[in-house]
Design a protein around this motif. Structure first.
Motif, PDB file in Angstrom:
ATOM      1  N   VAL A   1      64.558  40.831  36.027  1.00 52.85           N
ATOM      2  CA  VAL A   1      64.352  42.610  34.876  1.00 52.85           C
ATOM      3  C   VAL A   1      64.519  42.079  33.182  1.00 52.85           C
ATOM      4  CG1 VAL A   1      65.660  43.420  36.874  1.00 52.85           C
ATOM      5  CG2 VAL A   1      66.806  43.095  35.673  1.00 52.85           C
TER       6      VAL A   1
ATOM      7  N   ILE B   1      64.038  50.997  34.875  1.00 53.80           N
ATOM      8  CA  ILE B   1      65.135  49.699  35.596  1.00 53.80           C
ATOM      9  C   ILE B   1      66.012  49.771  36.143  1.00 53.80           C
ATOM     10  CG2 ILE B   1      66.238  47.105  34.613  1.00 53.80           C
ATOM     11  CD1 ILE B   1      64.823  47.621  32.298  1.00 53.80           C
TER      12      ILE B   1
ATOM     13  N   HIS C   1      57.216  48.164  39.986  1.00 54.35           N
ATOM     14  CA  HIS C   1      57.778  49.629  39.174  1.00 54.35           C
ATOM     15  C   HIS C   1      55.901  50.211  39.803  1.00 54.35           C
ATOM     16  CE1 HIS C   1      56.666  52.419  36.115  1.00 54.35           C
ATOM     17  NE2 HIS C   1      58.549  52.320  36.065  1.00 54.35           N
TER      18      HIS C   1
ATOM     19  N   GLU D   1      62.764  44.960  29.688  1.00 51.25           N
ATOM     20  CA  GLU D   1      63.494  45.290  28.398  1.00 51.25           C
ATOM     21  C   GLU D   1      62.460  45.800  27.609  1.00 51.25           C
ATOM     22  OE1 GLU D   1      67.138  42.790  27.474  1.00 51.25           O
ATOM     23  OE2 GLU D   1      67.803  42.901  28.900  1.00 51.25           O
TER      24      GLU D   1
ATOM     25  N   PRO E   1      58.422  42.406  38.112  1.00 48.20           N
ATOM     26  CA  PRO E   1      58.699  44.031  37.916  1.00 48.20           C
ATOM     27  C   PRO E   1      57.977  45.069  37.588  1.00 48.20           C
ATOM     28  CG  PRO E   1      59.589  42.354  36.192  1.00 48.20           C
ATOM     29  CD  PRO E   1      59.087  41.527  36.658  1.00 48.20           C
TER      30      PRO E   1
END
Length: 537
Positions: free
Chosen positions: A309, A321, A271, A313, A267
């Motif tokens: 995902v 997210i 991003h 965190e 992820p």
């Protein structure tokens, strides 16, 4: 079982890369799929891939192999143990130990249902109405399922589905049977054993039932047994959870897993490319450490599962997210959810091929631009300290298969299509095809990496801040004999960076290890989505 192979710290080197694949990934008429797979891999990935992770190849009843009926048999639809061993003569092998749960059709669970006393305590039964609200749920499915047994109806613990029944490790007999399974895999050639869904192994009512101390003790036991009788065999834990929880399975660096999946990487790389900035990725990578030179990360961007995902965190904001979620849906992908203790649901993973996650299939961009974006994403993964794990659909440049989702009703099917050998080879031979444009440059990246000790899994790495759009990583060989500066432009525009001679300890000519050619230290222009790995000429 006897020890073999190099010293512990050199069991994995820069030459090693893992291909993640199903046993029936490539098929052709009249031939067992494992035989076909071996032939294709021998023909196309020699000197690029050294380890093959065969996703569960045992008889199964659901979840594309992850509901195992018999731990010690090869699914006859795929081939035989002899076929597996033949593959192992050319490549090192990684097996799945799907040991949190077993198929409801297995002999063990069927014996439990029939009242066979041998299996009476192999599974976990819970009284109806028991408060299980603290249990962490990885799925939006019931935790318990009701089964009819010889002794009446019972509620049985099923973390993942009604067909995947959790084993009771509080029963020493279960623990010993699973140790026997692991040793059997070693006898059959496994050099790396993946502990699937290991975080949920031990259950204790009144706790979250994830990462319990007893689970870590079981991993320590597995490690101790293998260190004693098969010290060449490595353990890797699959725990799709936030980073600090994930790396806890390294233990003290010597007593649990030698490898853990680098779950935040997929992820975070997405991003970076979605925003055109590598700032978050760089900040995270700058803080990576391992507890010993016997441990390292298993770096990957795609797998048979989705893009988790939860691991980002605390690294990405909720809005960031959500932006990944929105982009996934816009690119034709799907989103899977988990149930929280309060009954609400939150995003668990993104289901989409990594190529499509980066580039909208209907976006109309030039294919060459999409390929460059994808290959630079993969180059980032290959440059990082650790061992790279490459999903077969990434290596061969696959787009998603949304028709499979419609056909099966399962989101993960989007990234699990199988190849016909004749079609695959025809597309690889077609210079204009997506597969050709991805596979051959990707294979070159792997071969370049394997040729340079600076990419050793335990070689030091330093993240450099050269430009917000550039992920810059300085790698070095463990003995200091070589340095490589890896530059990756995650944006769609050209950027200029300045390379100081001291970075590579040379004021002389630098060589682009990927693209060829030479250049001098100073100002360097990186084209949109370009990868440049610099070594000293």
């Amino acid at each position: 079982l006897v020890e073999k192979g190099p010293a512990r710290r050199d069991r994995l080197t820069e030459k090693d890369a893992v291909l993640i694949t199903y046993g029936d990934q490539v098929t052709e008429p009249g031939k067992r799929p494992l035989v076909t797979l071996t032939e294709v891999l021998e023909a196309y990935v020699a000197n690029a891939i050294t380890v093959v992770h065969l996703l569960p190849f045992f008889p199964y009843s659901s979840d594309d192999g992850f509901s195992v009926i018999d731990y010690t048999a090869v699914n006859p639809d795929l081939g035989t143990w002899e076929d597996v061993e033949r593959l192992g003569r050319r490549f090192r092998l990684m097996f799945d130990a799907v040991i949190n749960h077993i198929s409801a059709q297995s002999r063990w669970f069927q014996g439990f249902l029939k009242g066979n006393p041998e299996y009476a305590d192999y599974f976990i039964t819970v009284e109806e109405g028991t408060d299980l609200s603290m249990v962490v749920r990885p799925r939006a499915l019931p935790l318990l399922h009701r089964f009819r047994t010889a002794e009446g109806e019972k509620w049985v613990w099923t973390t993942f589905s009604a067909d995947q029944v959790d084993l009771n490790y509080a029963n020493p007999e279960v623990l010993l049977r699973i140790v026997e399974v692991l040793l059997f895999y070693v006898e059959k050639g496994a050099e790396i054993i993946r502990l699937d869904a290991i975080a949920y192994l031990w259950k204790k009512i009144g706790t979250p039932c994830i990462h319990l101390e007893e689970t870590h003790r079981v991993v320590k036991l597995f490690r101790a047994v293998l260190d004693e009788v098969a010290p060449h065999v490595l353990l890797i834990t699959e725990t799709n959870v936030p980073h600090e929880e994930n790396v806890s399975y390294f233990g003290n660096g010597y007593d649990e897993a030698q490898l853990v999946y680098q779950f935040p990487l997929p992820p975070l790389v997405l991003h970076a490319f979605h925003t055109g900035e590598a700032t978050r990725l760089s900040a995270w990578a700058a803080g990576l450490t391992t507890p010993s030179d016997e441990t390292t990360f298993f770096n990957f961007l795609a797998s048979h599962d989705g893009i988790g995902v939860r691991p980002v965190e605390g690294i990405l904001s909720p809005d960031e997210i959500q932006a990944l979620v929105d982009r996934t849906l816009a690119h034709g992908g799907y989103v899977s959810y988990k149930t929280n203790p309060d009954g609400t649901q939150s995003v668990y993973e993104l289901n989409i091929s990594y190529f499509d996650a980066l580039s909208d299939p209907k976006g109309g961009e030039p294919l060459d631009l999409q390929v460059r974006r994808f290959l630079t994403s993969q180059a980032i993964m290959l440059s990082l300290a650790g061992v790279p794990g490459i999903y077969v659909h990434s290596l061969f440049g696959s787009r998603g298969d949304p028709e499979a989702v419609e056909r099966t009703g399962h989101h993960r099917a989007i990234n699990r299509a199988k190849f016909r050998r004749d079609v695959l080879e025809r597309e690889l031979a077609d210079l204009t095809s997506l597969r050709h444009r991805v596979f051959y440059p990707y294979r070159n990246l792997l071969r370049v990496r394997a040729a340079h000790p600076a990419f050793h899994p335990n070689g030091p790495q330093q993240v450099l801040s050269l430009h917000p759009a550039v992920f810059a990583l300085l790698r070095a060989a463990p003995d200091g004999s070589e340095r490589v500066l890896c530059l990756h432009n995650v944006s769609g525009t050209d950027v200029e960076v300045r390379i100081e001679p001291r970075v590579l300890s040379s004021a002389g000519v630098l060589r682009d290890l990927v693209g060829g050619g030479t250049l001098s230290a100073g100002k360097i222009t990186l084209e949109a989505y370009q990868t440049v790995w610099l070594g000293v000429e």
